[in-house]
Design an enzyme around this catalytic site. Structure first.
Site, PDB file in Angstrom:
ATOM      1  N   HIS A  94       0.831  -1.210   0.000  1.00 57.02           N
ATOM      2  CA  HIS A  94       0.000   0.000   0.000  1.00 57.02           C
ATOM      3  C   HIS A  94       0.864   1.258   0.000  1.00 57.02           C
ATOM      4  CE1 HIS A  94      -3.196  -2.777   0.950  1.00 57.02           C
ATOM      5  NE2 HIS A  94      -2.677  -3.067   2.122  1.00 57.02           N
TER       6      HIS A  94
ATOM      7  N   HIS B 195      -6.984  -5.150  -0.770  1.00 57.43           N
ATOM      8  CA  HIS B 195      -6.175  -6.374  -0.849  1.00 57.43           C
ATOM      9  C   HIS B 195      -6.730  -7.308  -1.908  1.00 57.43           C
ATOM     10  CE1 HIS B 195      -6.163  -4.852   3.299  1.00 57.43           C
ATOM     11  NE2 HIS B 195      -4.874  -5.054   3.207  1.00 57.43           N
TER      12      HIS B 195
END
Lengths: 335, 335
Positions: free
Chosen positions: B57, B219
Site C-alpha cells: 500500500h 487487498h
C-alpha cells in the site's frame, strides 16, 4: 478491455482542470489555449522556463510547475505533441527580461512544434533558446538521424535548470547549462506489460509470459530487444552497469532517478533503488541526490527506468535549491 | 505472468532499505525487527504516533513518517499484518512522555497484532491507545461483526493526528480526536483490473470485459458488486454521492482524497478530481483541502477511491500544519 478511467471528450482538458483545482496555491490554469503557469517566481529569475509534450507522462510536466522549477507547462493530447500556438502563448505569458528557455524531449513532433513557436516568438522580439533532452540509451545506436529519445532525465534537467534560473543565469548561460545537464544524463527502461492503448483499450503491445522489453520507450515504442526476463538482481545490475558505462564523462558523484513507468509500485521501486545503490557502491560511485517514484511514466505501463546524471561543480546546489511544485519531492530540497 | 519487479527473498526488507536510502534526512531504518522511525519530532509532541499494516500500500505507512505526521511505521509482508514484536519494539522506540498512539486499519490481523503489542507495552508501564480507521462504505452493511474496512481515510487520519499531536494534545485527547477523524470519513473504491497476485503472478481476480468491481477492497477482496461499467461521469457521480450520503454528520466543508489504487495514472486521477469537484459544487459542499494521487493503493490494481472527511472546528489547522515526510504533498502544507 480499457482499464483507463477517463472522459471520452477532452480528457486532457479535464485532467488539467482537476490538476489546477488540486494545487490552487501553486499553479494557474489557462484554458484556451491549454497550459498552466506558476503563481510565483523567484525575484532573481531572468529567464522564463517552459516545458511540455504529450500527455500520459504525469506528473511531467505540469507537476513541476512552481517556484524553483518550471514557469509553464504545455500539454498535448495523450502521447501527442502540443500545438505550436499553446507553446507560443504560454511562452509569451512567462518570458522573463532575458527571454524564455524551452525544455524539449527529443521527439520529432515536439521539435517541430516548439520550433515553430520559437520562430514566432523571435519575430515578436522575444529571445528563445532550447534545451533538448536525449538520455535514452536504447536509441543510442539507432540507425536514424533522430538521435536518442528524451525520457526520465527530463525531470532532472528541469530541476537543475530551475535552480540555475533562480541563481540569475542569463538565457545563453542557462541554455548551455541545460545542454550540459542533458549531455551528462543517461537512462535505460524495461517493461513487463505494455500500457493500456488510449481509446481502443487493451495492451498497446503484447509480451509473452516470461519476457520483458529491454530498452522500451515512454510511448510504447517497442524496445531494442524482447528478452527472457532475468532474475531481479541480474536485471537491475545489468541496467545500472549499462547506464554507468553509457555516461560520456563519468564522475565520482551522481544524481540517481529510479522511475516508475506507471503501474510499477513504490514497493518495487524502492527495492530496485536498494539494488541500484548496492551496484553503485561496488563501483565506487557516490549518490549525492536521488528520486525514487513515478515521475516520467508511460501511462499505466508495468516497468521502470534508471537514470544517472554525472555531477559537475555547482550542480548540486541547483539540485537542492528550494522548489515548491505539486510533484517535486520535499526530501530533495529540505536539507 | 508476474509483472512485479521484486526480489524473491525478503522483498519488503529490500524495499524498506531502498526507502531509507532515498530519504536519509527524514527517516531511520531499524532492520531487526523491521520498522522505520522519524529523524525529527516537534518539541511540543507528547505522544508517539505509530502506524503499520501489510505492505503493498506504499507510500502508506512509511511515506508518512517524518516531522508533523508519524513517528514510526511498521510494515508486514505484502498484504499481511506486521508481527506484534515489530509493533512493540517500534512503540518503545518512539513513545513520548504521554505514551504512544497506534493508528490501525480495521482488519482482524492488524487488530490482533497491535493488540498484543499494546498489552506488552502496558505491562512495561507505557500508556497506549488505539485509533481504528474504518471508512469503507462497501462493507458498511456487511453481515459480519468485523465492521467497515480501513482504506483511504488512513492518510487523512494520520495527517490530522500529526497536526494535533504537534499541538500538544495528550494521549486521551488525541485518541478521541483520532476516533472523531475516522468517524467523520467515508470512502468507496472501484477497480477495472485486479492487482498482480504476489508470488504466483497473474491477476488476483478476473473481471470480464466491460465490468468493474464496485466497492473493491485494498487487498483484492472482491467487491460488494461486479457491475457493468458506467460511463466516466456517471461512475464518478455515483461514487461521490454515495460517499456524501454515507457521512454520518455532513458538514459544509470537507477534506477530499482522490486516491489511485496502483496502476491508475495521475492523468485519470486529476480528471476524476475535476468531476468530483463538479458534483461537490452542485451539492454546495466546500472543499477546504484535497489530495489527488496514489496514497493508499492495492499493489498495481487499476482503480481508484474517493474519500471525504467532514471537517469540524480546529481540524483544518491540523490539516495544513507543517509536515515533512517522504510522501505527504507540499501543496497541502505550504500556504
Amino acid at each position: 478491455m480499457n482499464h483507463l478511467f477517463l472522459p471520452v471528450d477532452a480528457p486532457v482538458d479535464a485532467a488539467l482542470r482537476g490538476f489546477a483545482l488540486a494545487h490552487p496555491g501553486l499553479v494557474s490554469l489557462h484554458e484556451d489555449p491549454l497550459y498552466v503557469t506558476a503563481r510565483d517566481r523567484h525575484p532573481g529569475r531572468r529567464v522564463g522556463l517552459l516545458s511540455g509534450g504529450g500527455s500520459g507522462h504525469e506528473p511531467l510536466h505540469a507537476g513541476f510547475v512552481g517556484r524553483g522549477m518550471l514557469d509553464a507547462a504545455v500539454p498535448g493530447r495523450v502521447f501527442a505533441s502540443p500545438h505550436n500556438r499553446q507553446v507560443y502563448e504560454a511562452s509569451r505569458a512567462v518570458a522573463g527580461g532575458d527571454g524564455v528557455l524551452h525544455v524539449v524531449k527529443n521527439y520529432t513532433g515536439d521539435r517541430i512544434n516548439f520550433g515553430i513557436a520559437a520562430e514566432r516568438l523571435r519575430a515578436d522580439g522575444i529571445p528563445v533558446r532550447r534545451v533538448l533532452v536525449d538520455d535514452d540509451l536504447a536509441t543510442d545506436d539507432a540507425e536514424t538521424a533522430t538521435g536518442r529519445r528524451g525520457t526520465g532525465a527530463t525531470v532532472v534537467v528541469e530541476k537543475l535548470l530551475g535552480g540555475a534560473a533562480d541563481a540569475g543565469l542569463g538565457l545563453d548561460e542557462l541554455a548551455e547549462a541545460g545542454a550540459a545537464f542533458a549531455a551528462a544524463s543517461r537512462s535505460i527502461a524495461v517493461a513487463a506489460r505494455a500500457q493500456t492503448a488510449p481509446g481502443r483499450g487493451g495492451e498497446a503491445f503484447a509480451l509473452a509470459d516470461g519476457e520483458i522489453e529491454y530498452g522500451v520507450g515512454i510511448h510504447g515504442e517497442r524496445a531494442a530487444r524482447t528478452v527472457p526476463r532475468p532474475d531481479f538482481a541480474d536485471l537491475v545490475d545489468r541496467m545500472t552497469q549499462q547506464v554507468l558505462d553509457g555516461l560520456p564523462d563519468p564522475e565520482d558523484a551522481v544524481l540517481l532517478l529510479v522511475n516508475g513507468l506507471g503501474a510499477t509500485t513504490l514497493l518495487e521501486l524502492y527495492a530496485i533503488h536498494d539494488r541500484v545503490r548496492h551496484q553503485l557502491d561496488k563501483r565506487g560511485v557516490r549518490v549525492a541526490g536521488q528520486l525514487v517514484g513515478t515521475f516520467v511514466p508511460a501511462l499505466d505501463m508495468s516497468g521502470f527506468s534508471v537514470t544517472v546524471t554525472a555531477l559537475r561543480e555547482n550542480w548540486l546546489d541547483w539540485w537542492h535549491a528550494p522548489a515548491l511544485t505539486p510533484a517535486f519531492p520535499l526530501s530533495e530540497t529540505a536539507r
